[in-house]
Write a protein that holds these residues in place. Structure first.
Motif, PDB file in Angstrom:
ATOM      1  N   ASP A  66       9.918  14.349   3.525  1.00  0.00           N
ATOM      2  CA  ASP A  66       8.729  13.877   3.908  1.00  0.00           C
ATOM      3  C   ASP A  66       7.495  13.644   3.052  1.00  0.00           C
ATOM      4  O   ASP A  66       6.615  12.629   2.987  1.00  0.00           O
ATOM      5  N   ASP A  67       7.326  14.650   2.099  1.00  0.00           N
ATOM      6  CA  ASP A  67       6.253  15.005   1.260  1.00  0.00           C
ATOM      7  C   ASP A  67       6.430  13.513   0.161  1.00  0.00           C
ATOM      8  O   ASP A  67       5.462  12.755  -0.065  1.00  0.00           O
ATOM      9  N   GLU A  68       7.827  13.427  -0.132  1.00  0.00           N
ATOM     10  CA  GLU A  68       7.928  12.467  -1.140  1.00  0.00           C
ATOM     11  C   GLU A  68       7.832  11.124  -0.545  1.00  0.00           C
ATOM     12  O   GLU A  68       7.538  10.144  -1.247  1.00  0.00           O
ATOM     13  N   ILE A  69       8.224  11.054   0.586  1.00  0.00           N
ATOM     14  CA  ILE A  69       8.018   9.696   1.360  1.00  0.00           C
ATOM     15  C   ILE A  69       6.411   9.519   1.640  1.00  0.00           C
ATOM     16  O   ILE A  69       5.968   8.135   1.224  1.00  0.00           O
ATOM     17  N   GLN A  70       5.408  10.280   1.656  1.00  0.00           N
ATOM     18  CA  GLN A  70       4.021  10.212   1.625  1.00  0.00           C
ATOM     19  C   GLN A  70       3.668   9.692   0.291  1.00  0.00           C
ATOM     20  O   GLN A  70       2.674   8.897   0.347  1.00  0.00           O
ATOM     21  N   GLU A  71       4.203  10.232  -0.682  1.00  0.00           N
ATOM     22  CA  GLU A  71       3.820  10.093  -2.128  1.00  0.00           C
ATOM     23  C   GLU A  71       4.167   8.577  -2.314  1.00  0.00           C
ATOM     24  O   GLU A  71       3.542   7.887  -3.115  1.00  0.00           O
ATOM     25  N   PHE A  72       5.388   8.430  -1.916  1.00  0.00           N
ATOM     26  CA  PHE A  72       6.000   7.024  -2.261  1.00  0.00           C
ATOM     27  C   PHE A  72       4.950   6.007  -1.468  1.00  0.00           C
ATOM     28  O   PHE A  72       4.636   4.678  -2.116  1.00  0.00           O
ATOM     29  N   MET A  73       4.530   6.307  -0.390  1.00  0.00           N
ATOM     30  CA  MET A  73       3.597   5.191   0.291  1.00  0.00           C
ATOM     31  C   MET A  73       2.488   5.059  -0.179  1.00  0.00           C
ATOM     32  O   MET A  73       1.834   3.916  -0.591  1.00  0.00           O
ATOM     33  N   LYS A  74       1.766   5.945  -0.824  1.00  0.00           N
ATOM     34  CA  LYS A  74       0.503   5.836  -1.855  1.00  0.00           C
ATOM     35  C   LYS A  74       1.016   5.309  -3.001  1.00  0.00           C
ATOM     36  O   LYS A  74      -0.145   4.489  -3.312  1.00  0.00           O
ATOM     37  N   GLN A  75       2.064   5.525  -3.554  1.00  0.00           N
ATOM     38  CA  GLN A  75       2.287   4.741  -4.833  1.00  0.00           C
ATOM     39  C   GLN A  75       2.502   3.079  -4.630  1.00  0.00           C
ATOM     40  O   GLN A  75       2.161   2.386  -5.283  1.00  0.00           O
ATOM     41  N   VAL A  76       3.122   3.069  -3.559  1.00  0.00           N
ATOM     42  CA  VAL A  76       3.685   1.541  -3.205  1.00  0.00           C
ATOM     43  C   VAL A  76       2.985   0.706  -2.640  1.00  0.00           C
ATOM     44  O   VAL A  76       2.617  -0.632  -2.790  1.00  0.00           O
ATOM     45  N   ASP A  77       2.109   1.107  -1.691  1.00  0.00           N
ATOM     46  CA  ASP A  77       1.138   0.608  -0.794  1.00  0.00           C
ATOM     47  C   ASP A  77       0.078   0.089  -1.302  1.00  0.00           C
ATOM     48  O   ASP A  77      -1.004   0.843  -1.466  1.00  0.00           O
ATOM     49  N   LYS A  78       0.001  -0.954  -2.137  1.00  0.00           N
ATOM     50  CA  LYS A  78      -1.219  -1.462  -3.227  1.00  0.00           C
ATOM     51  C   LYS A  78      -2.434  -1.764  -2.367  1.00  0.00           C
ATOM     52  O   LYS A  78      -3.340  -1.525  -2.909  1.00  0.00           O
ATOM     53  N   ASN A  79      -2.075  -2.413  -1.122  1.00  0.00           N
ATOM     54  CA  ASN A  79      -3.266  -2.722  -0.307  1.00  0.00           C
ATOM     55  C   ASN A  79      -3.937  -1.753   0.471  1.00  0.00           C
ATOM     56  O   ASN A  79      -4.717  -1.997   1.411  1.00  0.00           O
ATOM     57  N   ASN A  80      -3.145  -0.749   0.436  1.00  0.00           N
ATOM     58  CA  ASN A  80      -3.814   0.428   1.271  1.00  0.00           C
ATOM     59  C   ASN A  80      -4.020   0.312   2.890  1.00  0.00           C
ATOM     60  O   ASN A  80      -4.794   0.792   3.340  1.00  0.00           O
ATOM     61  N   ASP A  81      -2.884  -0.129   3.186  1.00  0.00           N
ATOM     62  CA  ASP A  81      -3.046  -0.374   4.827  1.00  0.00           C
ATOM     63  C   ASP A  81      -1.927   0.451   5.622  1.00  0.00           C
ATOM     64  O   ASP A  81      -1.764   0.278   6.712  1.00  0.00           O
ATOM     65  N   ASP A  82      -1.444   1.414   4.806  1.00  0.00           N
ATOM     66  CA  ASP A  82      -0.532   2.446   5.412  1.00  0.00           C
ATOM     67  C   ASP A  82       0.945   2.063   5.804  1.00  0.00           C
ATOM     68  O   ASP A  82       1.461   2.549   6.582  1.00  0.00           O
ATOM     69  N   GLU A  83       1.032   0.761   5.275  1.00  0.00           N
ATOM     70  CA  GLU A  83       2.324   0.212   5.419  1.00  0.00           C
ATOM     71  C   GLU A  83       2.944  -0.483   4.048  1.00  0.00           C
ATOM     72  O   GLU A  83       2.083  -0.756   3.233  1.00  0.00           O
TER      73      GLU A  83
END
Length: 142
Positions: free
Chosen positions: A43-60
């Motif tokens: 789950d921590d890696e998923i959160q980190e992945f989301m931060k890295q990949v979500d370029k427009n910062n909309d939490d998706e």
């Protein structure tokens, strides 16, 4: 790498995991999708992945954000993971010398010296077993 999926094929995979058909994947959907492509994130890696990949910062993560990430993976289609799991006959998550011998022999002779040399080359950390990350370096080094 051979047999890489096309952008359209990646889009179809992405859409299969977009369970609410929003055009984006949330953290829960993202974890299932990453597991499908051969990763086993916490789950921590998923959160980190989301931060890295979500370029427009909309939490998706939308498809374009996801596709840009997938292009950076060493084994995006999971082919190497499938081969590793096939060769890991005792299913302990590693390839040992006996399993490597079976891979190398596969109908041909393999000397003990050749086996030892290859094993030393691939077993980068010297722990006496070949992990997945060590295994994929055989196929991804340029």
């Amino acid at each position: 790498m051979a047999n890489q999926w096309t952008k359209e094929e990646w889009r179809a995979k992405f859409n299969n995991f977009d369970s609410d058909h929003s055009g984006c994947i949330c953290m829960r959907e993202c974890k299932r999708l990453l597991q499908y492509v051969g990763l086993n994130p916490t789950d921590d890696e998923i959160q980190e992945f989301m931060k890295q990949v979500d370029k427009n910062n909309d939490d998706e993560v939308d498809f374009e954000e996801f596709y840009e990430y997938v292009k950076t993976l060493q084994d995006p289609t999971g082919e190497l993971r499938a081969a590793f799991e096939l060769y890991d006959t005792n299913k302990d998550g590693f390839i040992d010398k006996q399993e490597l011998r079976a891979i190398l022999q596969n109908g041909a002779e393999c000397s003990e010296e050749e086996l030892e040399d290859l094993f030393k080359l691939v077993d980068e950390n010297g722990d006496g077993k070949i992990g997945y990350e060590e295994f994929i370096t055989l196929f991804t080094q340029t």
